[in-house]
Scaffold this motif. Sequence first.
Motif, PDB file in Angstrom:
ATOM      1  N   GLN A 172       0.808  -1.228   0.000  1.00 17.00           N
ATOM      2  CA  GLN A 172       0.000   0.000   0.000  1.00 17.00           C
ATOM      3  C   GLN A 172       0.836   1.270   0.000  1.00 17.00           C
ATOM      4  OE1 GLN A 172      -2.353  -0.541   3.512  1.00 17.00           O
ATOM      5  NE2 GLN A 172      -3.781  -1.966   2.526  1.00 17.00           N
ATOM      6  N   CYS A 173       2.147   1.139   0.189  1.00 18.71           N
ATOM      7  CA  CYS A 173       3.004   2.317   0.316  1.00 18.71           C
ATOM      8  C   CYS A 173       2.886   3.217  -0.911  1.00 18.71           C
ATOM      9  CB  CYS A 173       4.456   1.859   0.498  1.00 18.71           C
ATOM     10  SG  CYS A 173       5.572   3.206   0.884  1.00 18.71           S
ATOM     11  N   ARG A 174       2.649   4.479  -0.676  1.00 19.22           N
ATOM     12  CA  ARG A 174       2.528   5.493  -1.739  1.00 19.22           C
ATOM     13  C   ARG A 174       1.489   5.108  -2.792  1.00 19.22           C
ATOM     14  NH1 ARG A 174       8.915   6.799  -2.598  1.00 19.22           N
ATOM     15  NH2 ARG A 174       9.390   7.047  -0.402  1.00 19.22           N
TER      16      ARG A 174
ATOM     17  N   SER B 277       3.486   7.634   2.529  1.00 17.15           N
ATOM     18  CA  SER B 277       4.326   6.448   2.700  1.00 17.15           C
ATOM     19  C   SER B 277       3.783   5.586   3.825  1.00 17.15           C
ATOM     20  CB  SER B 277       5.738   6.881   3.075  1.00 17.15           C
ATOM     21  OG  SER B 277       6.224   7.777   2.121  1.00 17.15           O
ATOM     22  N   CYS B 278       4.129   4.294   3.785  1.00 17.78           N
ATOM     23  CA  CYS B 278       3.618   3.377   4.818  1.00 17.78           C
ATOM     24  C   CYS B 278       4.403   3.498   6.122  1.00 17.78           C
ATOM     25  CB  CYS B 278       3.665   1.936   4.309  1.00 17.78           C
ATOM     26  SG  CYS B 278       5.336   1.238   4.203  1.00 17.78           S
ATOM     27  N   ARG B 279       5.660   3.911   6.039  1.00 17.80           N
ATOM     28  CA  ARG B 279       6.558   4.100   7.187  1.00 17.80           C
ATOM     29  C   ARG B 279       6.871   2.815   7.933  1.00 17.80           C
ATOM     30  NH1 ARG B 279       4.995   9.522  10.287  1.00 17.80           N
ATOM     31  NH2 ARG B 279       7.147   9.269  10.945  1.00 17.80           N
ATOM     32  N   HIS B 280       6.604   1.667   7.322  1.00 13.83           N
ATOM     33  CA  HIS B 280       6.978   0.409   7.973  1.00 13.83           C
ATOM     34  C   HIS B 280       8.493   0.259   7.910  1.00 13.83           C
ATOM     35  CE1 HIS B 280       7.273  -3.828   8.986  1.00 13.83           C
ATOM     36  NE2 HIS B 280       6.034  -3.748   9.427  1.00 13.83           N
TER      37      HIS B 280
ATOM     38  N   ALA C 108      10.320  -2.240   7.526  1.00 16.29           N
ATOM     39  CA  ALA C 108      10.845  -3.197   6.554  1.00 16.29           C
ATOM     40  C   ALA C 108      10.670  -2.716   5.115  1.00 16.29           C
ATOM     41  CB  ALA C 108      10.169  -4.551   6.737  1.00 16.29           C
ATOM     42  N   CYS C 109      10.052  -1.544   4.921  1.00 15.33           N
ATOM     43  CA  CYS C 109       9.752  -1.075   3.563  1.00 15.33           C
ATOM     44  C   CYS C 109      10.937  -0.319   2.972  1.00 15.33           C
ATOM     45  CB  CYS C 109       8.519  -0.174   3.588  1.00 15.33           C
ATOM     46  SG  CYS C 109       8.199   0.607   1.993  1.00 15.33           S
ATOM     47  N   PRO C 110      11.462  -0.775   1.826  1.00 13.92           N
ATOM     48  CA  PRO C 110      12.631  -0.102   1.255  1.00 13.92           C
ATOM     49  C   PRO C 110      12.319   1.295   0.708  1.00 13.92           C
ATOM     50  CG  PRO C 110      11.915  -1.915  -0.162  1.00 13.92           C
ATOM     51  CD  PRO C 110      11.058  -1.963   1.061  1.00 13.92           C
ATOM     52  N   GLN C 111      11.027   1.619   0.503  1.00 16.21           N
ATOM     53  CA  GLN C 111      10.693   2.957  -0.015  1.00 16.21           C
ATOM     54  C   GLN C 111      10.674   4.009   1.091  1.00 16.21           C
ATOM     55  OE1 GLN C 111       8.001   2.121  -3.933  1.00 16.21           O
ATOM     56  NE2 GLN C 111       6.863   2.469  -2.068  1.00 16.21           N
ATOM     57  N   CYS C 112      10.626   3.565   2.337  1.00 14.42           N
ATOM     58  CA  CYS C 112      10.362   4.497   3.440  1.00 14.42           C
ATOM     59  C   CYS C 112      11.559   4.746   4.337  1.00 14.42           C
ATOM     60  CB  CYS C 112       9.239   3.950   4.312  1.00 14.42           C
ATOM     61  SG  CYS C 112       7.661   4.068   3.509  1.00 14.42           S
ATOM     62  N   ALA C 113      12.683   4.150   4.025  1.00 16.47           N
ATOM     63  CA  ALA C 113      13.764   4.133   5.007  1.00 16.47           C
ATOM     64  C   ALA C 113      14.447   5.482   5.198  1.00 16.47           C
ATOM     65  CB  ALA C 113      14.790   3.087   4.593  1.00 16.47           C
TER      66      ALA C 113
END
Length: 400
Positions: free
Chosen positions: A40-42, A65-68, A70-75
Amino acid sequence: MRGVMGLITLQDIFCGAYPDYEHTHPLPAHVRRAARAIMQCRTAVLGGHVQACPDGHVSRIWYNSCRHRACPQCAYRQTARWLALQQARLLACDHYHVIFTLPHDLNPLWLANVLVMTTLFFQVVRDTLGTLLADPKYLGAQPGIIAALHTWSQTLLLHPHLPCLVTGGGLTPAGQWGAVRHGFLLPARVVMAVFRGKMVDALRQTFARGELALPEAMRPQQLLNLLHRLGHPTQTQWNVCIMERYRHGAGVVTYLARYRRGGPIKNARLVAWDGERVTFLYRARSEETEARALAFQRLTLSVADFLQRWLQHVPLPQTRVVRSYGLYHPRYAEALTLCRTVLGQPPVVVPARLDWQTMCAQRGAAHPERCPACGQILVCTSVIPRGGAPPFLPSEERAA
Ligand SMILES: [Zn+2]
Ligand SMILES: [Zn+2]
């Protein structure tokens, strides 16, 4: 088929294959939550806002962003904040990068007891370094340590290891700064022997207290035999690697930060994904030189295999995967200040929160965004609620 390097994302793979995978593989709630966050991120599911030129030349959607972790898009943002905080606290002395690796024969036990094993691993590494460095034969002082748990190998297999940043000096019992002599932190063989002894003891005691679950198909006697074998001095599966000395800790702390968020694989390493197989890059590492990277190689896995490997590294909720000890533990702020004074450093100044503008500048992104047609600053024209449908835009440009 998506085969152009750098364009495949973990999100593509999850959206394409994870829903089916979940149907046939029972997974714990925190793992399912991570997978949903990544899918669901972005996207419109998480809501966002629309930015447009005041004169209507362009409009863009920015999804949240999902801000999880483990998410490589949010780090990026959280990592940058953590890194700034750590760098502000580092002592101006040599630092060492020390990596502890558990024997792979303990992997089944790890999977059956992730929380207990994580706690023991951190404690044993802290005690091993703390005891040896406090010994007057070596440093005779209390060091500062930052340790980060990585559970994965480059090929995403289970490979629990603990890279640590260790100060090349510490606070002596007399309240003085004591530096490592002749650029030599500790003999790796001694560290390995102490680490092995302490970990085997800790596992035996935890099992005796009934706090260790047996892996499926393992009887109590088999566990005791395994611990007996792994505790033997000829056992070489325990690996401790002490890297060369660094003039300051900033490089190692950056390395630790990279692995704190974003999961076991960054999007840049994904090479191909055809709906059934995933190809990614990995660096082969030799056993002795844990962190000396060799050239990149390619590995292709079925998507089920890829997901199985990736999903086992989602950290348990509320587990801290980076921990600080000794002079770097917040409880010893006074001792840290004392050491900083001796080393000619001012007291720690907590850096300001990283704002959006600075972050954009650091990443080389334009801020504020301007209209490519007339150069005016884009303004927020509407907010998209969570779970809302994407709004219709006349000149739709979905921003990533
Ligand atoms: Zn995300
Ligand atoms: Zn314009």
